[in-house]
Motif scaffolding. Structure first.
Motif, PDB file in Angstrom:
ATOM      1  N   UNK A  58       0.844  -1.194   0.000  1.00  7.53           N
ATOM      2  CA  UNK A  58       0.000   0.000   0.000  1.00  7.53           C
ATOM      3  C   UNK A  58       0.876   1.238   0.000  1.00  7.53           C
ATOM      4  N   UNK A  59       0.572   2.139  -0.922  1.00  7.94           N
ATOM      5  CA  UNK A  59       1.362   3.375  -0.950  1.00  7.94           C
ATOM      6  C   UNK A  59       0.640   4.474  -0.180  1.00  7.94           C
ATOM      7  N   UNK A  60       1.430   5.278   0.484  1.00  9.78           N
ATOM      8  CA  UNK A  60       0.922   6.391   1.285  1.00  9.78           C
ATOM      9  C   UNK A  60       1.696   7.626   0.859  1.00  9.78           C
ATOM     10  N   UNK A  61       0.986   8.644   0.412  1.00  8.47           N
ATOM     11  CA  UNK A  61       1.717   9.856   0.020  1.00  8.47           C
ATOM     12  C   UNK A  61       2.018  10.700   1.253  1.00  8.47           C
ATOM     13  N   UNK A  62       3.174  11.321   1.207  1.00  7.66           N
ATOM     14  CA  UNK A  62       3.686  12.077   2.344  1.00  7.66           C
ATOM     15  C   UNK A  62       3.844  13.535   1.930  1.00  7.66           C
ATOM     16  N   UNK A  63       3.232  14.393   2.696  1.00  5.56           N
ATOM     17  CA  UNK A  63       3.382  15.828   2.457  1.00  5.56           C
ATOM     18  C   UNK A  63       4.748  16.280   2.968  1.00  5.56           C
ATOM     19  N   UNK A  64       5.555  16.838   2.067  1.00  3.42           N
ATOM     20  CA  UNK A  64       6.912  17.231   2.456  1.00  3.42           C
ATOM     21  C   UNK A  64       7.095  18.749   2.499  1.00  3.42           C
ATOM     22  N   UNK A  65       5.990  19.479   2.621  1.00  2.00           N
ATOM     23  CA  UNK A  65       6.081  20.948   2.632  1.00  2.00           C
ATOM     24  C   UNK A  65       6.978  21.464   3.757  1.00  2.00           C
ATOM     25  N   UNK A  66       6.946  20.793   4.889  1.00  2.00           N
ATOM     26  CA  UNK A  66       7.721  21.254   6.045  1.00  2.00           C
ATOM     27  C   UNK A  66       8.698  20.174   6.491  1.00  2.00           C
ATOM     28  N   UNK A  67       9.866  20.611   6.958  1.00  2.00           N
ATOM     29  CA  UNK A  67      10.784  19.687   7.616  1.00  2.00           C
ATOM     30  C   UNK A  67      10.151  19.271   8.939  1.00  2.00           C
ATOM     31  N   UNK A  68      10.065  17.979   9.190  1.00  2.00           N
ATOM     32  CA  UNK A  68       9.411  17.499  10.415  1.00  2.00           C
ATOM     33  C   UNK A  68       9.671  16.013  10.574  1.00  2.00           C
TER      34      UNK A  68
END
Ligand code: CU
Length: 86
Positions: A58-68
């Motif tokens: 299963x793929x899960x997209x990851x929001x990379x707008x912020x370093x965290x």
């Protein structure tokens, strides 16, 4: 697209994955563990609650707008993994 693979087998392999900030990213979870313990992948940070059977990917997209740092865990909170965006 940055893609990282995590195999679920007696825990998470690897336990930590890294992404560069600002580029689209996804994780693909591969379920290879039949235990009830690792059946679910949960993350409050991602608002995620997956249930995976052996053989599922299963793929899960990851929001990379912020370093965290993003934490995820098994359904029983025994195994933990981490996503680092830097
Ligand atoms: Cu568990």
């Amino acid at each position: 697209m940055q893609t990282q693979k995590i195999i679920i087998k007696q825990g998470y392999q690897p336990r930590t994955v890294y992404f560069r900030q600002g580029e689209p990213a996804q994780i693909i979870f591969y379920q290879e563990d039949p235990s009830a313990c690792l059946h679910e992948v949960k993350s409050k940070d991602l608002n995620l609650d997956l249930a995976l059977n052996v053989g599922d990917a299963r793929s899960v997209s990851i929001n990379t707008d912020q370093a965290r740092e993003i934490n995820f865990r098994c359904g029983m909170n025994m195994f933990h993994g981490k996503i680092i965006i830097e």
